[in-house]
Design a protein around this motif. Structure first.
Motif, PDB file in Angstrom:
ATOM      1  N   GLU A 133       0.817  -1.224   0.000  1.00 19.42           N
ATOM      2  CA  GLU A 133       0.000   0.000   0.000  1.00 19.42           C
ATOM      3  C   GLU A 133       0.847   1.270   0.000  1.00 19.42           C
ATOM      4  OE1 GLU A 133      -2.249   3.418   1.282  1.00 19.42           O
ATOM      5  OE2 GLU A 133      -0.596   2.469   2.379  1.00 19.42           O
ATOM      6  N   PRO A 134       1.827   1.421   0.908  1.00 24.47           N
ATOM      7  CA  PRO A 134       2.625   2.650   0.864  1.00 24.47           C
ATOM      8  C   PRO A 134       3.465   2.781  -0.403  1.00 24.47           C
ATOM      9  CG  PRO A 134       3.469   1.144   2.540  1.00 24.47           C
ATOM     10  CD  PRO A 134       2.157   0.602   2.093  1.00 24.47           C
ATOM     11  N   LEU A 135       3.874   1.654  -0.989  1.00 29.57           N
ATOM     12  CA  LEU A 135       4.636   1.727  -2.236  1.00 29.57           C
ATOM     13  C   LEU A 135       3.751   2.241  -3.369  1.00 29.57           C
ATOM     14  CD1 LEU A 135       7.250   1.217  -3.780  1.00 29.57           C
ATOM     15  CD2 LEU A 135       6.496  -1.152  -4.130  1.00 29.57           C
ATOM     16  N   ALA A 136       2.539   1.704  -3.474  1.00 29.16           N
ATOM     17  CA  ALA A 136       1.608   2.174  -4.507  1.00 29.16           C
ATOM     18  C   ALA A 136       1.274   3.648  -4.303  1.00 29.16           C
ATOM     19  CB  ALA A 136       0.331   1.336  -4.472  1.00 29.16           C
ATOM     20  N   ARG A 137       1.023   4.036  -3.068  1.00 34.98           N
ATOM     21  CA  ARG A 137       0.662   5.429  -2.786  1.00 34.98           C
ATOM     22  C   ARG A 137       1.831   6.370  -3.080  1.00 34.98           C
ATOM     23  NH1 ARG A 137      -3.594   7.534  -0.599  1.00 34.98           N
ATOM     24  NH2 ARG A 137      -4.356   5.479   0.050  1.00 34.98           N
ATOM     25  N   HIS A 138       3.038   5.916  -2.802  1.00 32.86           N
ATOM     26  CA  HIS A 138       4.218   6.734  -3.080  1.00 32.86           C
ATOM     27  C   HIS A 138       4.286   7.091  -4.559  1.00 32.86           C
ATOM     28  CE1 HIS A 138       8.427   8.056  -3.054  1.00 32.86           C
ATOM     29  NE2 HIS A 138       8.612   7.269  -4.101  1.00 32.86           N
ATOM     30  N   PHE A 139       4.151   6.095  -5.422  1.00 28.42           N
ATOM     31  CA  PHE A 139       4.250   6.351  -6.856  1.00 28.42           C
ATOM     32  C   PHE A 139       3.100   7.219  -7.352  1.00 28.42           C
ATOM     33  CE2 PHE A 139       7.482   3.098  -6.965  1.00 28.42           C
ATOM     34  CZ  PHE A 139       8.276   3.486  -8.031  1.00 28.42           C
ATOM     35  N   LEU A 140       1.886   6.897  -6.955  1.00 25.43           N
ATOM     36  CA  LEU A 140       0.735   7.671  -7.433  1.00 25.43           C
ATOM     37  C   LEU A 140       0.802   9.117  -6.949  1.00 25.43           C
ATOM     38  CD1 LEU A 140      -1.731   6.708  -9.164  1.00 25.43           C
ATOM     39  CD2 LEU A 140      -0.358   4.850  -8.241  1.00 25.43           C
ATOM     40  N   THR A 141       1.177   9.309  -5.698  1.00 26.59           N
ATOM     41  CA  THR A 141       1.243  10.663  -5.146  1.00 26.59           C
ATOM     42  C   THR A 141       2.295  11.497  -5.856  1.00 26.59           C
ATOM     43  OG1 THR A 141       0.513   9.868  -2.981  1.00 26.59           O
ATOM     44  CG2 THR A 141       1.599  12.011  -3.050  1.00 26.59           C
ATOM     45  N   ARG A 142       3.443  10.906  -6.127  1.00 29.80           N
ATOM     46  CA  ARG A 142       4.498  11.648  -6.818  1.00 29.80           C
ATOM     47  C   ARG A 142       4.096  11.943  -8.258  1.00 29.80           C
ATOM     48  NH1 ARG A 142       8.862  12.661  -4.012  1.00 29.80           N
ATOM     49  NH2 ARG A 142       9.715  13.588  -5.898  1.00 29.80           N
ATOM     50  N   TRP A 143       3.586  10.950  -8.951  1.00 30.51           N
ATOM     51  CA  TRP A 143       3.216  11.147 -10.350  1.00 30.51           C
ATOM     52  C   TRP A 143       2.127  12.199 -10.504  1.00 30.51           C
ATOM     53  CZ3 TRP A 143       2.823   5.253 -11.742  1.00 30.51           C
ATOM     54  CH2 TRP A 143       4.117   4.753 -11.939  1.00 30.51           C
ATOM     55  N   GLU A 144       1.217  12.273  -9.552  1.00 30.64           N
ATOM     56  CA  GLU A 144       0.073  13.170  -9.710  1.00 30.64           C
ATOM     57  C   GLU A 144       0.187  14.434  -8.869  1.00 30.64           C
ATOM     58  OE1 GLU A 144      -3.592  11.015  -9.380  1.00 30.64           O
ATOM     59  OE2 GLU A 144      -2.923   9.491 -10.808  1.00 30.64           O
ATOM     60  N   GLY A 145       1.212  14.521  -8.019  1.00 32.17           N
ATOM     61  CA  GLY A 145       1.312  15.682  -7.156  1.00 32.17           C
ATOM     62  C   GLY A 145       2.587  16.474  -7.278  1.00 32.17           C
ATOM     63  N   ASP A 146       3.587  15.937  -7.990  1.00 28.85           N
ATOM     64  CA  ASP A 146       4.879  16.610  -8.096  1.00 28.85           C
ATOM     65  C   ASP A 146       5.219  16.801  -9.568  1.00 28.85           C
ATOM     66  OD1 ASP A 146       7.481  17.478  -8.111  1.00 28.85           O
ATOM     67  OD2 ASP A 146       8.171  16.083  -6.586  1.00 28.85           O
ATOM     68  N   PRO A 147       5.149  18.045 -10.079  1.00 31.31           N
ATOM     69  CA  PRO A 147       5.415  18.286 -11.501  1.00 31.31           C
ATOM     70  C   PRO A 147       6.776  17.785 -11.961  1.00 31.31           C
ATOM     71  CG  PRO A 147       4.464  20.239 -10.481  1.00 31.31           C
ATOM     72  CD  PRO A 147       4.783  19.271  -9.370  1.00 31.31           C
ATOM     73  N   SER A 148       7.765  17.749 -11.058  1.00 31.76           N
ATOM     74  CA  SER A 148       9.094  17.307 -11.465  1.00 31.76           C
ATOM     75  C   SER A 148       9.096  15.847 -11.888  1.00 31.76           C
ATOM     76  CB  SER A 148      10.093  17.499 -10.317  1.00 31.76           C
ATOM     77  OG  SER A 148       9.801  16.625  -9.240  1.00 31.76           O
ATOM     78  N   ASP A 149       8.113  15.081 -11.419  1.00 32.53           N
ATOM     79  CA  ASP A 149       8.066  13.674 -11.768  1.00 32.53           C
ATOM     80  C   ASP A 149       7.389  13.413 -13.102  1.00 32.53           C
ATOM     81  OD1 ASP A 149       9.516  12.829  -9.646  1.00 32.53           O
ATOM     82  OD2 ASP A 149       7.819  12.345  -8.386  1.00 32.53           O
ATOM     83  N   GLU A 150       7.032  14.478 -13.821  1.00 36.84           N
ATOM     84  CA  GLU A 150       6.537  14.297 -15.178  1.00 36.84           C
ATOM     85  C   GLU A 150       7.621  13.710 -16.072  1.00 36.84           C
ATOM     86  OE1 GLU A 150       5.041  18.000 -16.535  1.00 36.84           O
ATOM     87  OE2 GLU A 150       3.279  17.969 -15.238  1.00 36.84           O
ATOM     88  N   ALA A 151       8.871  13.804 -15.627  1.00 33.84           N
ATOM     89  CA  ALA A 151       9.976  13.261 -16.421  1.00 33.84           C
ATOM     90  C   ALA A 151       9.802  11.775 -16.665  1.00 33.84           C
ATOM     91  CB  ALA A 151      11.309  13.531 -15.724  1.00 33.84           C
ATOM     92  N   ILE A 152       9.262  11.056 -15.693  1.00 31.68           N
ATOM     93  CA  ILE A 152       9.117   9.616 -15.885  1.00 31.68           C
ATOM     94  C   ILE A 152       8.040   9.304 -16.917  1.00 31.68           C
ATOM     95  CG2 ILE A 152       7.397   9.117 -14.084  1.00 31.68           C
ATOM     96  CD1 ILE A 152       9.139   6.636 -13.431  1.00 31.68           C
ATOM     97  N   ILE A 153       7.019  10.159 -17.004  1.00 29.32           N
ATOM     98  CA  ILE A 153       5.988   9.966 -18.021  1.00 29.32           C
ATOM     99  C   ILE A 153       6.574  10.264 -19.401  1.00 29.32           C
ATOM    100  CG2 ILE A 153       3.663  10.580 -18.731  1.00 29.32           C
ATOM    101  CD1 ILE A 153       3.936   9.247 -15.933  1.00 29.32           C
ATOM    102  N   LEU A 154       7.363  11.324 -19.481  1.00 31.68           N
ATOM    103  CA  LEU A 154       8.055  11.646 -20.727  1.00 31.68           C
ATOM    104  C   LEU A 154       8.966  10.496 -21.137  1.00 31.68           C
ATOM    105  CD1 LEU A 154       9.117  13.450 -22.984  1.00 31.68           C
ATOM    106  CD2 LEU A 154      10.580  14.586 -21.301  1.00 31.68           C
ATOM    107  N   LEU A 155       9.679   9.942 -20.177  1.00 35.74           N
ATOM    108  CA  LEU A 155      10.574   8.826 -20.466  1.00 35.74           C
ATOM    109  C   LEU A 155       9.795   7.614 -20.947  1.00 35.74           C
ATOM    110  CD1 LEU A 155      13.365   7.555 -20.433  1.00 35.74           C
ATOM    111  CD2 LEU A 155      13.075   7.099 -17.993  1.00 35.74           C
ATOM    112  N   LEU A 156       8.663   7.347 -20.326  1.00 33.49           N
ATOM    113  CA  LEU A 156       7.847   6.201 -20.719  1.00 33.49           C
ATOM    114  C   LEU A 156       7.325   6.372 -22.142  1.00 33.49           C
ATOM    115  CD1 LEU A 156       6.753   3.539 -19.650  1.00 33.49           C
ATOM    116  CD2 LEU A 156       4.743   4.765 -18.817  1.00 33.49           C
ATOM    117  N   ARG A 157       6.899   7.582 -22.488  1.00 36.00           N
ATOM    118  CA  ARG A 157       6.442   7.842 -23.859  1.00 36.00           C
ATOM    119  C   ARG A 157       7.562   7.579 -24.861  1.00 36.00           C
ATOM    120  NH1 ARG A 157       3.895  12.965 -21.818  1.00 36.00           N
ATOM    121  NH2 ARG A 157       1.674  12.532 -21.590  1.00 36.00           N
TER     122      ARG A 157
END
Length: 202
Positions: A80-104
């Motif tokens: 649970e905390p691992l899933a929440r960590h990723f979701l919270t960062r991806w949706e709450g921290d603009p700096s983590d948009e890099a991982i979405i860019l990388l995935l694309r």
């Protein structure tokens, strides 16, 4: 090369321009010349700081998963905390948009795909070793955890699937957590045996 404090504004502008163009045009459509033009500098300046297009890309999508910030809980409650960590960062921290860019980018480019593999192979594997254990089993568990997280990112942000996108963060966490927990601490061997038994009927 060694960076100086005076060069930081230029480097920041270069990376910002690179991320913008990578988002708009992808890895193959982004050139050193185009990045330089976006910043208003000579292409040689980009090469001076980053050496190559691959070097620039790696710096622009220098993803830190910040797994040291996952709360310290017993191994059997880590999903649970691992899933929440990723979701919270991806949706709450603009700096983590890099991982979405990388995935694309990784979906169509080998350099990006290798960069993505390196990030998850090292950071997730290290996290699993520290929290769960070591050895071949830990490596396999880390790979399965990565597959779940990358699949979630792909279907929520890159190739949006409506049922996944419509779920709020808490709903996604509660749905994904048991899967992550199984990958982290479940008896993976028993699942293989069950499939074999179902296939052979014995």
């Amino acid at each position: 090369m060694a960076f100086t404090e005076r060069s930081e504004p230029t480097r920041t502008a270069i990376l910002s321009a690179a991320r913008k163009l990578l988002t708009e045009q992808g890895y193959d459509g982004t050139t050193i010349r185009a990045v330089a033009a976006e910043v208003g500098i000579d292409p040689s300046m980009v090469m001076r700081y980053y050496g190559s297009k691959a070097g620039l890309f790696s710096a622009a999508v220098d993803v830190k998963l910040h797994l040291d910030e996952v709360p310290k809980v017993p191994a059997n409650k880590l999903g649970e905390p691992l899933a929440r960590h990723f979701l919270t960062r991806w949706e709450g921290d603009p700096s983590d948009e890099a991982i979405i860019l990388l995935l694309r980018s990784a979906a169509t480019n080998g350099v990006a795909a290798e960069h993505m593999r390196t990030i998850f192979d090292t950071q997730v594997a290290r996290f699993v070793r520290r929290r769960i254990g070591t050895g071949a089993d830990g490596t396999r568990r880390a790979g399965l955890v990565s597959s779940q997280l990358l699949g979630l990112a792909l279907t929520r942000y890159v190739v949006p699937l409506s049922p996944v996108v419509k779920m709020n963060l808490d709903a996604v966490v509660s749905s994904v957590s048991p899967v992550l927990q199984y990958y982290l601490t479940g008896n993976l061997g028993s699942a293989v045996k069950a499939r074999r038994k179902a296939t052979t009927g014995s």
